[in-house]
Design a protein around this motif. Structure first.
Motif, PDB file in Angstrom:
ATOM      1  N   GLU A   1       9.895  -1.406  -4.191  1.00  0.00           N
ATOM      2  CA  GLU A   1       9.426  -2.300  -3.130  1.00  0.00           C
ATOM      3  C   GLU A   1      10.486  -2.463  -2.046  1.00  0.00           C
ATOM      4  O   GLU A   1      10.165  -2.554  -0.858  1.00  0.00           O
ATOM      5  N   MET A   2      11.749  -2.493  -2.418  1.00  0.00           N
ATOM      6  CA  MET A   2      12.820  -2.544  -1.415  1.00  0.00           C
ATOM      7  C   MET A   2      12.779  -1.299  -0.537  1.00  0.00           C
ATOM      8  O   MET A   2      12.954  -1.390   0.683  1.00  0.00           O
ATOM      9  N   LEU A   3      12.551  -0.149  -1.159  1.00  0.00           N
ATOM     10  CA  LEU A   3      12.472   1.103  -0.400  1.00  0.00           C
ATOM     11  C   LEU A   3      11.282   1.093   0.552  1.00  0.00           C
ATOM     12  O   LEU A   3      11.362   1.594   1.672  1.00  0.00           O
ATOM     13  N   ARG A   4      10.166   0.532   0.115  1.00  0.00           N
ATOM     14  CA  ARG A   4       8.960   0.495   0.949  1.00  0.00           C
ATOM     15  C   ARG A   4       9.054  -0.566   2.045  1.00  0.00           C
ATOM     16  O   ARG A   4       8.724  -0.308   3.212  1.00  0.00           O
ATOM     17  N   TYR A   5       9.509  -1.741   1.691  1.00  0.00           N
ATOM     18  CA  TYR A   5       9.414  -2.902   2.574  1.00  0.00           C
ATOM     19  C   TYR A   5      10.359  -2.822   3.768  1.00  0.00           C
ATOM     20  O   TYR A   5       9.999  -3.180   4.889  1.00  0.00           O
ATOM     21  N   ASN A   6      11.566  -2.377   3.533  1.00  0.00           N
ATOM     22  CA  ASN A   6      12.551  -2.282   4.621  1.00  0.00           C
ATOM     23  C   ASN A   6      13.479  -1.126   4.275  1.00  0.00           C
ATOM     24  O   ASN A   6      14.634  -1.306   3.923  1.00  0.00           O
ATOM     25  N   GLY A   7      12.916   0.076   4.359  1.00  0.00           N
ATOM     26  CA  GLY A   7      13.573   1.263   3.839  1.00  0.00           C
ATOM     27  C   GLY A   7      14.876   1.614   4.520  1.00  0.00           C
ATOM     28  O   GLY A   7      15.094   1.307   5.699  1.00  0.00           O
ATOM     29  N   PRO A   8      15.781   2.301   3.799  1.00  0.00           N
ATOM     30  CA  PRO A   8      17.107   2.636   4.333  1.00  0.00           C
ATOM     31  C   PRO A   8      17.116   3.784   5.328  1.00  0.00           C
ATOM     32  O   PRO A   8      18.094   3.970   6.041  1.00  0.00           O
ATOM     33  N   VAL A   9      16.041   4.561   5.379  1.00  0.00           N
ATOM     34  CA  VAL A   9      15.946   5.667   6.344  1.00  0.00           C
ATOM     35  C   VAL A   9      14.741   5.373   7.234  1.00  0.00           C
ATOM     36  O   VAL A   9      13.598   5.510   6.809  1.00  0.00           O
ATOM     37  N   GLU A  10      15.009   4.959   8.463  1.00  0.00           N
ATOM     38  CA  GLU A  10      13.922   4.504   9.329  1.00  0.00           C
ATOM     39  C   GLU A  10      13.094   5.651   9.885  1.00  0.00           C
ATOM     40  O   GLU A  10      11.868   5.556   9.980  1.00  0.00           O
ATOM     41  N   PHE A  11      13.760   6.735  10.267  1.00  0.00           N
ATOM     42  CA  PHE A  11      13.084   7.884  10.870  1.00  0.00           C
ATOM     43  C   PHE A  11      13.433   9.163  10.111  1.00  0.00           C
ATOM     44  O   PHE A  11      14.552   9.314   9.618  1.00  0.00           O
ATOM     45  N   SER A  12      12.486  10.062  10.074  1.00  0.00           N
ATOM     46  CA  SER A  12      12.793  11.395   9.548  1.00  0.00           C
ATOM     47  C   SER A  12      13.751  12.091  10.505  1.00  0.00           C
ATOM     48  O   SER A  12      13.858  11.731  11.681  1.00  0.00           O
ATOM     49  N   THR A  13      14.460  13.087   9.993  1.00  0.00           N
ATOM     50  CA  THR A  13      15.228  13.929  10.895  1.00  0.00           C
ATOM     51  C   THR A  13      14.245  14.795  11.707  1.00  0.00           C
ATOM     52  O   THR A  13      13.070  14.895  11.395  1.00  0.00           O
ATOM     53  N   SER A  14      14.759  15.402  12.745  1.00  0.00           N
ATOM     54  CA  SER A  14      13.913  16.061  13.745  1.00  0.00           C
ATOM     55  C   SER A  14      13.130  17.243  13.190  1.00  0.00           C
ATOM     56  O   SER A  14      13.629  18.004  12.357  1.00  0.00           O
ATOM     57  N   ARG A  15      11.919  17.365  13.686  1.00  0.00           N
ATOM     58  CA  ARG A  15      11.090  18.552  13.508  1.00  0.00           C
ATOM     59  C   ARG A  15      10.668  19.007  14.889  1.00  0.00           C
ATOM     60  O   ARG A  15      10.640  18.214  15.830  1.00  0.00           O
ATOM     61  N   TRP A  16      10.288  20.293  14.968  1.00  0.00           N
ATOM     62  CA  TRP A  16       9.788  20.836  16.231  1.00  0.00           C
ATOM     63  C   TRP A  16       8.492  21.596  15.970  1.00  0.00           C
ATOM     64  O   TRP A  16       8.342  22.228  14.916  1.00  0.00           O
ATOM     65  N   ALA A  17       7.595  21.507  16.914  1.00  0.00           N
ATOM     66  CA  ALA A  17       6.389  22.332  16.812  1.00  0.00           C
ATOM     67  C   ALA A  17       6.821  23.789  16.912  1.00  0.00           C
ATOM     68  O   ALA A  17       7.426  24.200  17.905  1.00  0.00           O
ATOM     69  N   GLY A  18       6.521  24.568  15.880  1.00  0.00           N
ATOM     70  CA  GLY A  18       6.950  25.965  15.860  1.00  0.00           C
ATOM     71  C   GLY A  18       6.054  26.874  16.676  1.00  0.00           C
ATOM     72  O   GLY A  18       6.356  28.058  16.851  1.00  0.00           O
ATOM     73  N   GLU A  19       4.953  26.318  17.172  1.00  0.00           N
ATOM     74  CA  GLU A  19       3.986  27.075  17.970  1.00  0.00           C
ATOM     75  C   GLU A  19       3.168  26.073  18.771  1.00  0.00           C
ATOM     76  O   GLU A  19       3.217  24.867  18.514  1.00  0.00           O
ATOM     77  N   ASP A  20       2.426  26.552  19.754  1.00  0.00           N
ATOM     78  CA  ASP A  20       1.454  25.677  20.417  1.00  0.00           C
ATOM     79  C   ASP A  20       0.401  25.299  19.378  1.00  0.00           C
ATOM     80  O   ASP A  20      -0.140  26.166  18.679  1.00  0.00           O
ATOM     81  N   LEU A  21       0.132  24.006  19.258  1.00  0.00           N
ATOM     82  CA  LEU A  21      -0.791  23.587  18.208  1.00  0.00           C
ATOM     83  C   LEU A  21      -1.495  22.288  18.600  1.00  0.00           C
ATOM     84  O   LEU A  21      -1.102  21.613  19.555  1.00  0.00           O
ATOM     85  N   GLU A  22      -2.541  21.984  17.843  1.00  0.00           N
ATOM     86  CA  GLU A  22      -3.223  20.707  18.002  1.00  0.00           C
ATOM     87  C   GLU A  22      -3.056  19.911  16.718  1.00  0.00           C
ATOM     88  O   GLU A  22      -3.243  20.434  15.619  1.00  0.00           O
ATOM     89  N   PHE A  23      -2.673  18.651  16.878  1.00  0.00           N
ATOM     90  CA  PHE A  23      -2.504  17.775  15.720  1.00  0.00           C
ATOM     91  C   PHE A  23      -3.214  16.457  15.991  1.00  0.00           C
ATOM     92  O   PHE A  23      -2.870  15.748  16.919  1.00  0.00           O
ATOM     93  N   ARG A  24      -4.222  16.179  15.196  1.00  0.00           N
ATOM     94  CA  ARG A  24      -5.003  14.947  15.315  1.00  0.00           C
ATOM     95  C   ARG A  24      -5.489  14.724  16.755  1.00  0.00           C
ATOM     96  O   ARG A  24      -5.433  13.623  17.292  1.00  0.00           O
ATOM     97  N   GLY A  25      -5.925  15.806  17.400  1.00  0.00           N
ATOM     98  CA  GLY A  25      -6.458  15.698  18.748  1.00  0.00           C
ATOM     99  C   GLY A  25      -5.430  15.736  19.851  1.00  0.00           C
ATOM    100  O   GLY A  25      -5.777  15.642  21.036  1.00  0.00           O
ATOM    101  N   HIS A  26      -4.149  15.895  19.519  1.00  0.00           N
ATOM    102  CA  HIS A  26      -3.075  15.950  20.516  1.00  0.00           C
ATOM    103  C   HIS A  26      -2.570  17.387  20.634  1.00  0.00           C
ATOM    104  O   HIS A  26      -2.246  18.032  19.640  1.00  0.00           O
TER     105      HIS A  26
END
Length: 395
Positions: A272-297
């Protein structure tokens, strides 16, 4: 933040750092896949809903190796590791270190980690006040990871300075000081690697050096990258798990009393501590490896994509009463350690350290309390970890 103002305008402010969750709630409702400018000046996409987050974290169209987008520009030892690589390199690099982090091996460290926790608290016995991060939450995991790697625990303060500087650079705090700290860290590792080559032991760095010398399994750049990742990630998650977890307990005294009186609840409490106020706020970076559509974007090749893990873990579509801190919550599929092939391999170690650290503190000092209002605590800047700089406690 007014009702008519875009929640994106409230991102990365001091108020946001203190409590980002109202902003995340509005983003999930109004713009769950948001195009915005990050603190380092890059434009990209922020993912805030749980379902979308899981999809991004396991979708191989979103890549981690920046050299596929930018060539070698910007690459350093701090990106030459499994966290910033794609298959098959990811599988090779992770395979070299995961043998040291199996659940069975980690469980075998329980007694030793308990001894470390007790020794740290013995040192503050008889004091009226402690600073939780400096006195306990930081030294415990840095001692453990230093022993696993085989580097001197006496150098832990250097690791802390270098780690804080490198992580702080994720929030556009980059400066000549950050560069200097990176150079110092690299020089330190180089000196230590030479010592290990002369006098190998049974530690993980010795194993990695042996793999490097065997050829084709690990380049020199990669060994720097893997070890720097393990030193930094090997303690940062646990420091903030302990710190954020204790703050959450102190802000919910009924939960603190329940755990103090029923220490067997610790496994669920850690989740619950990990879920409620987790120690890692953001994932490290990812990049779109190609032109793509994700959830309508529509996303273009090279678009930056970041998952707000702490937002996903407060998504009401996944968790009942998501803003309620409840250490008896039933099984929680939170994303605090990520998801997919890049899920944190040190998760079993962080969980065990958290369990021992929190229960030992509550057993030894059952009447702890914050010495100042929680709203006045200073949260660390940066685009990765979520944690406070200091937690002054009365014992």
């Amino acid at each position: 933040m007014s009702a008519n103002e875009s929640p994106k305008n409230a991102l990365f402010t001091r108020e946001f750092s203190q409590n980002p969750y109202p902003v995340y709630a509005r983003l999930r409702e109004e713009e769950p896949i948001a195009k915005l400018m990050f603190p380092d000046g890059q434009f990209g996409w922020m993912i805030t809903r749980y379902e979308d987050a899981v999809e991004v974290l396991k979708d191989n169209r979103f890549i981690k190796d920046m050299t596929k987008i930018y060539g070698s520009t910007g690459q350093s030892i701090f990106t030459s590791n499994m966290l910033f690589s794609d298959p098959p390199d990811h599988r090779r690099l992770r395979g070299l270190v995961q043998q040291a982090f199996t659940p069975k091996l980690i469980e075998g460290m329980r007694e030793h980690i308990q001894q470390i926790a007790d020794k740290l608290l013995d040192a503050v016995e008889g004091r009226e006040h402690i600073e939780l991060i400096d006195d306990y939450a930081f030294p415990l995991p840095i001692i453990v990871i230093s022993e696993i790697l085989g580097v001197p625990t006496s150098d832990q303060d250097k690791f802390r300075i270098w780690s804080n500087s490198i992580i702080g650079a994720s929030n556009s705090e980059g400066s000549s000081e950050v560069y200097q700290h990176m150079q110092e860290f690299t020089a330190y590792l180089g000196t230590w690697f030479e010592k290990v080559r002369r006098e190998p032991g049974d530690d993980l760095i010795s194993q990695l050096i042996a793999a490097e010398e065997a050829g084709e399994r690990l380049s020199e750049q990669e060994i720097y990258g893997v070890v720097s990742l393990l030193i930094i990630a090997g303690h940062e998650t646990t420091v903030n798990l302990i710190g954020n977890g204790i703050i959450s307990l102190l802000q919910h005294p009924e939960q603190l009393h329940m755990l103090r009186d029923n220490p067997d609840l610790i496994k669920g409490a850690i989740e619950e501590m990990l879920r409620y106020n987790g120690p890692v706020e953001f994932s490290t970076s990812r990049w779109a490896g190609e032109d793509l559509e994700f959830r309508g974007h529509s996303m273009k090749r090279g678009d930056l994509v970041v998952v707000a893990l702490d937002s996903a873990d407060r998504d009401g579509s996944q968790f009942d009463d998501p803003d309620l801190f409840d250490i008896t919550r039933e099984r929680s599929r939170h994303l605090a350690f990520g998801h997919g092939i890049h899920m944190c391999l040190g998760a079993p170690l962080a969980r065990l350290e958290g369990e021992i650290a929190v229960n030992t503190l509550l057993r030894r000092f059952p009447n702890i309390r914050l010495r100042e209002d929680a709203g006045k605590l200073e949260w660390r800047p940066g685009m990765i970890v979520r944690g406070v700089k200091e937690i002054p406690l009365s014992l």
